[in-house]
Enzyme design. Structure first.
Site, PDB file in Angstrom:
ATOM      1  N   SER A  80      84.022   2.418 135.561  1.00  0.00           N
ATOM      2  CA  SER A  80      83.164   1.282 135.896  1.00  0.00           C
ATOM      3  C   SER A  80      83.145   1.065 137.398  1.00  0.00           C
ATOM      4  O   SER A  80      82.101   0.717 137.979  1.00  0.00           O
ATOM      5  CB  SER A  80      83.665   0.015 135.192  1.00  0.00           C
ATOM      6  N   TYR A 130      86.074   9.296 125.907  1.00  0.00           N
ATOM      7  CA  TYR A 130      85.047   8.268 125.774  1.00  0.00           C
ATOM      8  C   TYR A 130      84.185   8.606 124.566  1.00  0.00           C
ATOM      9  O   TYR A 130      83.786   9.769 124.383  1.00  0.00           O
ATOM     10  CB  TYR A 130      84.156   8.215 127.019  1.00  0.00           C
ATOM     11  N   ARG A 149      84.507 -16.678 136.075  1.00  0.00           N
ATOM     12  CA  ARG A 149      84.267 -15.445 136.814  1.00  0.00           C
ATOM     13  C   ARG A 149      83.433 -15.713 138.057  1.00  0.00           C
ATOM     14  O   ARG A 149      83.700 -15.179 139.142  1.00  0.00           O
ATOM     15  CB  ARG A 149      83.554 -14.425 135.919  1.00  0.00           C
ATOM     16  N   LYS A 189      83.808  13.183 127.967  1.00  0.00           N
ATOM     17  CA  LYS A 189      82.639  12.643 127.287  1.00  0.00           C
ATOM     18  C   LYS A 189      82.735  12.834 125.785  1.00  0.00           C
ATOM     19  O   LYS A 189      83.537  13.609 125.270  1.00  0.00           O
ATOM     20  CB  LYS A 189      81.365  13.313 127.814  1.00  0.00           C
ATOM     21  N   LEU A 191      78.582  -5.715 129.651  1.00  0.00           N
ATOM     22  CA  LEU A 191      79.435  -4.967 128.729  1.00  0.00           C
ATOM     23  C   LEU A 191      79.909  -5.871 127.613  1.00  0.00           C
ATOM     24  O   LEU A 191      80.441  -6.958 127.853  1.00  0.00           O
ATOM     25  CB  LEU A 191      80.656  -4.397 129.468  1.00  0.00           C
ATOM     26  N   GLU A 244      87.156   3.675 125.993  1.00  0.00           N
ATOM     27  CA  GLU A 244      86.472   2.451 126.410  1.00  0.00           C
ATOM     28  C   GLU A 244      86.883   1.212 125.619  1.00  0.00           C
ATOM     29  O   GLU A 244      86.505   0.088 125.988  1.00  0.00           O
ATOM     30  CB  GLU A 244      84.945   2.621 126.345  1.00  0.00           C
ATOM     31  N   ARG A 281      83.431  16.851 135.105  1.00  0.00           N
ATOM     32  CA  ARG A 281      84.765  16.276 134.987  1.00  0.00           C
ATOM     33  C   ARG A 281      85.579  17.055 133.954  1.00  0.00           C
ATOM     34  O   ARG A 281      85.040  17.825 133.168  1.00  0.00           O
ATOM     35  CB  ARG A 281      84.672  14.793 134.582  1.00  0.00           C
ATOM     36  N   ALA A 332      74.770   0.180 131.851  1.00  0.00           N
ATOM     37  CA  ALA A 332      75.120  -0.022 130.442  1.00  0.00           C
ATOM     38  C   ALA A 332      74.467   0.990 129.509  1.00  0.00           C
ATOM     39  O   ALA A 332      74.576   0.858 128.286  1.00  0.00           O
ATOM     40  CB  ALA A 332      74.740  -1.438 130.016  1.00  0.00           C
ATOM     41  N   ILE A 333      73.818   2.006 130.050  1.00  0.00           N
ATOM     42  CA  ILE A 333      73.045   2.929 129.216  1.00  0.00           C
ATOM     43  C   ILE A 333      73.916   3.701 128.232  1.00  0.00           C
ATOM     44  O   ILE A 333      73.463   4.087 127.149  1.00  0.00           O
ATOM     45  CB  ILE A 333      72.214   3.904 130.104  1.00  0.00           C
ATOM     46  N   ASP A 334      75.207   3.919 128.540  1.00  0.00           N
ATOM     47  CA  ASP A 334      76.103   4.579 127.587  1.00  0.00           C
ATOM     48  C   ASP A 334      76.209   3.791 126.288  1.00  0.00           C
ATOM     49  O   ASP A 334      76.506   4.359 125.236  1.00  0.00           O
ATOM     50  CB  ASP A 334      77.494   4.752 128.189  1.00  0.00           C
ATOM     51  N   HIS A 384      81.727   5.812 122.915  1.00  0.00           N
ATOM     52  CA  HIS A 384      80.497   5.008 122.954  1.00  0.00           C
ATOM     53  C   HIS A 384      79.709   5.152 121.650  1.00  0.00           C
ATOM     54  O   HIS A 384      78.516   5.449 121.648  1.00  0.00           O
ATOM     55  CB  HIS A 384      79.631   5.413 124.152  1.00  0.00           C
TER      56      HIS A 384
END
Length: 372
Positions: A134, A94, A203, A75, A240, A118, A15, A268-270, A96
């Site tokens: 997402s 991003y 939700r 990133k 999240l 984010e 990207r 959710a690993i980020d 994180h």
């Protein structure tokens, strides 16, 4: 403002922070853009495409970082990039940070101004710069999950949608947010049996009204997660907590109770991952097996569909990039409280409370530091 776009250097990341159309828009507003050579090559954009849009092309990343007032990336900065950041330079990407203390400390030491995609918010309470990725990650999670259920990938040899006379796979999605909804849509489209767990009754009601009997919705409790994890063929972790480390919702002992060859995908690993057995992987080695269960925990999932992801991301980030360039970062942050929520690091100070709490670091209020 001089805006810099370096080539992404995280493994298997294609990207790019700005596409040529975004460069042209910045140029239309009177700004200069410096793009590292071959920055967009991975998604089909040549240096000439950027030149034709009004950018200058730099021969290396060091030149981009040395000259640009604002760096626009995708990133989080890698170690060599952190070393090139300087005091007062804006980094818009991003981050994180809650999952990476060395990165956070490196950015604090650089003196840069780190604005994280984010944690930028919307008037509706959403996360508009996280949402497009997402969406991509949610849809991808079912694609990669279905692939890894195949026998040659280490899975149990299960077809997600089954066939007439044979039961479809059971898919459990933990979290009914943007990524969870997109995962559910894909899984239902492939005719799997889908259950979504979420802690928001409102939700769950929205999902029930939207999908009706196609989708099973349940209130998320420890018991509900445990019960449905051990019975699932595919588990998607889609939880999240904005800016904070993801909670560990699936325990290792529960994974032991799953059928061998089942698959877990941790979106959710980020943010550290929501399965106790999760550890970060990359696109060149995306999976590992723990307790007989295939785990897919790639930290930049949308990078696998880099062209789609880049356009989706640019659609969301470009208005903010232009706003920062037009007004200067301090005026833009002061004028827009939702953009200000994206400020994580300000000249050696950590300005996002959840990150400070998770990493046990001191916290400074963004309004206060910008007022100085």
């Amino acid at each position: 403002m001089l805006v810099g776009v370096p080539k992404e250097i995280k493994p298997q990341e294609y990207r790019v922070g700005l596409v040529p159309g975004s460069v042209r828009e910045l140029a239309h507003h009177g700004h200069q853009v410096l793009v590292e050579t071959n920055a967009g090559g991975g998604i089909g954009f040549s240096d000439d495409d950027y030149r034709n849009a009004g950018a200058e092309v730099a021969g290396n990343a060091a030149d981009v970082f040395a000259r640009a007032e604002m760096i626009v990336k995708v990133k989080e900065p890698q170690t060599v990039e952190i070393d090139m950041l300087r005091d007062g330079q804006v980094l818009f990407t991003y981050l994180h940070l809650a999952a990476d203390k060395p990165l956070t400390e490196g950015m604090l030491g650089s003196g840069c101004v780190g604005i994280a995609y984010e944690t930028v918010t919307s008037q509706q309470g959403g996360l508009p710069l996280l949402a497009p990725m997402s969406e991509v990650a949610g849809r991808m999670s079912i694609q990669v999950g279905a692939h890894n259920l195949e026998k040659e990938q280490g899975g149990g040899g299960v077809l997600l949608g089954g066939v007439p006379g044979v039961a479809a796979a059971r898919v459990l999605i933990i979290g009914g947010g943007v990524s969870g909804i997109n995962a559910a849509r894909m899984a239902m489209g492939m005719e799997a049996k889908v259950t979504v767990l979420d802690k928001s009754v409102e939700r769950l009601a929205e999902l029930d009204m939207r999908f009706g009997g196609q989708l099973n919705t349940l209130y998320s409790t420890v018991d509900a997660i445990h019960t449905h994890v051990v019975d699932a063929d595919l588990v998607i972790g889609a939880v999240l907590v904005p800016g904070a480390a993801a909670p560990k919702l699936v325990m290792a002992d529960w994974v032991k109770g799953m059928r061998p060859g089942s698959v877990m995908v941790d979106i959710a690993i980020d943010q550290g991952g929501c399965f106790e057995t999760s550890r970060p992987t990359s696109h060149d080695a995306p999976t590992y097996v723990e307790h007989g269960v295939v785990h897919y925990c790639v930290t930049n999932m949308p990078g696998a569909v880099a062209r789609t992801s880049t356009f989706a991301l640019n659609n969301a980030t470009l208005p903010y990039t232009i706003d920062i360039a037009n007004k200067g970062f301090k005026a833009a942050l002061n004028a827009d409280p939702h953009l200000r929520n994206g400020l994580n690091v300000y000249r050696g100070q950590l300005t996002f409370e959840a990150v400070a709490r998770d990493l046990d670091l001191s916290y400074s209020d963004a309004v206060d530091v910008l007022a100085k």
